[in-house]
Design a protein around this motif. Sequence first.
Motif, PDB file in Angstrom:
ATOM      1  N   ILE A 132       0.836  -1.211   0.000  1.00 18.75           N
ATOM      2  CA  ILE A 132       0.000   0.000   0.000  1.00 18.75           C
ATOM      3  C   ILE A 132       0.864   1.253   0.000  1.00 18.75           C
ATOM      4  O   ILE A 132       0.585   2.236  -0.704  1.00 18.75           O
ATOM      5  N   PHE A 133       1.942   1.230   0.796  1.00 18.08           N
ATOM      6  CA  PHE A 133       2.807   2.399   0.906  1.00 18.08           C
ATOM      7  C   PHE A 133       4.015   2.326  -0.041  1.00 18.08           C
ATOM      8  O   PHE A 133       4.945   3.111   0.070  1.00 18.08           O
ATOM      9  N   ASP A 134       3.962   1.365  -0.953  1.00 18.01           N
ATOM     10  CA  ASP A 134       4.966   1.226  -2.022  1.00 18.01           C
ATOM     11  C   ASP A 134       6.371   0.941  -1.476  1.00 18.01           C
ATOM     12  O   ASP A 134       7.349   1.522  -1.946  1.00 18.01           O
ATOM     13  N   PHE A 135       6.433   0.043  -0.510  1.00 24.24           N
ATOM     14  CA  PHE A 135       7.716  -0.424   0.014  1.00 24.24           C
ATOM     15  C   PHE A 135       7.851  -1.922  -0.251  1.00 24.24           C
ATOM     16  O   PHE A 135       6.857  -2.666  -0.194  1.00 24.24           O
ATOM     17  N   PRO A 136       9.056  -2.423  -0.484  1.00 20.03           N
ATOM     18  CA  PRO A 136       9.277  -3.870  -0.529  1.00 20.03           C
ATOM     19  C   PRO A 136       9.387  -4.432   0.894  1.00 20.03           C
ATOM     20  O   PRO A 136       9.585  -3.670   1.852  1.00 20.03           O
ATOM     21  N   THR A 137       9.268  -5.732   1.009  1.00 18.00           N
ATOM     22  CA  THR A 137       9.518  -6.392   2.289  1.00 18.00           C
ATOM     23  C   THR A 137      10.896  -7.053   2.247  1.00 18.00           C
ATOM     24  O   THR A 137      11.483  -7.217   1.174  1.00 18.00           O
ATOM     25  N   VAL A 138      11.401  -7.420   3.405  1.00 17.24           N
ATOM     26  CA  VAL A 138      12.686  -8.119   3.458  1.00 17.24           C
ATOM     27  C   VAL A 138      12.563  -9.447   2.715  1.00 17.24           C
ATOM     28  O   VAL A 138      11.469 -10.001   2.597  1.00 17.24           O
ATOM     29  N   PRO A 139      13.659  -9.975   2.191  1.00 17.94           N
ATOM     30  CA  PRO A 139      13.598 -11.213   1.406  1.00 17.94           C
ATOM     31  C   PRO A 139      13.033 -12.389   2.208  1.00 17.94           C
ATOM     32  O   PRO A 139      13.459 -12.652   3.328  1.00 17.94           O
ATOM     33  N   GLU A 140      12.092 -13.057   1.612  1.00 15.94           N
ATOM     34  CA  GLU A 140      11.448 -14.223   2.229  1.00 15.94           C
ATOM     35  C   GLU A 140      12.205 -15.483   1.805  1.00 15.94           C
ATOM     36  O   GLU A 140      12.375 -15.733   0.617  1.00 15.94           O
TER      37      GLU A 140
END
Length: 234
Positions: A132-140
């Motif tokens: 929603i806030f256009d950020f990636p998440t840490v690698p899964e």
Amino acid sequence: MLSQKYGRTYHFPFSPGTTSDDRINHTYRDDIQLIETLVHTEKLDGENNCLNRFGVYARSHAAPTTSPWTSRIRERWEFMKRDLGDIELFGENLYAIHSIEYKRIESYYYVFAVRCLDKWLSWEEVKFYAAIFDFPTVPELDIEQVKDLSHDTLEPQVLAWAQHPSVFGSTDTQTGEDCTREGVVTRNAGEYPVSAFSRNVFKYVRKGHVKTGEHWTRNWKRACLVWERQIINE
């Protein structure tokens, strides 16, 4: 205090990167048996920054941070602060290089947790709010059902992941040589109460990870994004 800081993550007993003030969860196997699903993610070498409606916070939440290496994320926060409500995003800020330099990062901020009031939200919700806030998440690295996890498989599995380089390519800032990732974080993939944090999140950190000295804050350098490296190499 306008925000409660991120809880201290307890180490697995087989994590070699503990220091004198770190805590170890010796009963992690019992805690994990009470969890349905685990998600394993890469631990990135940055600064833990929290974004909530009141500001951008570093590890201490006594007051919003004003450090020069948070200038970029504070600019982003200005455009999103009115939309956060009770949501608090926690992520690794990689704008400044610490002990690992990453070769292939496309962003400076990777979300790893989201808190809403007295709950840590599920991993699916973390990915939802990050998007929603256009950020990636840490690698899964993996998601697995605890019922399918045998008693002796978790430790060697985490140790194996820890011996690999970062998903983003990792270089030791002191030697300039390729190095292993900082570590692995294992968490309950579901939501859980803030009060139960230490029984739902566990970490492995490599030995002797921290290479930054006392003068780091005066001599820090900005990390290059992957597209900048491509331009340099052309």
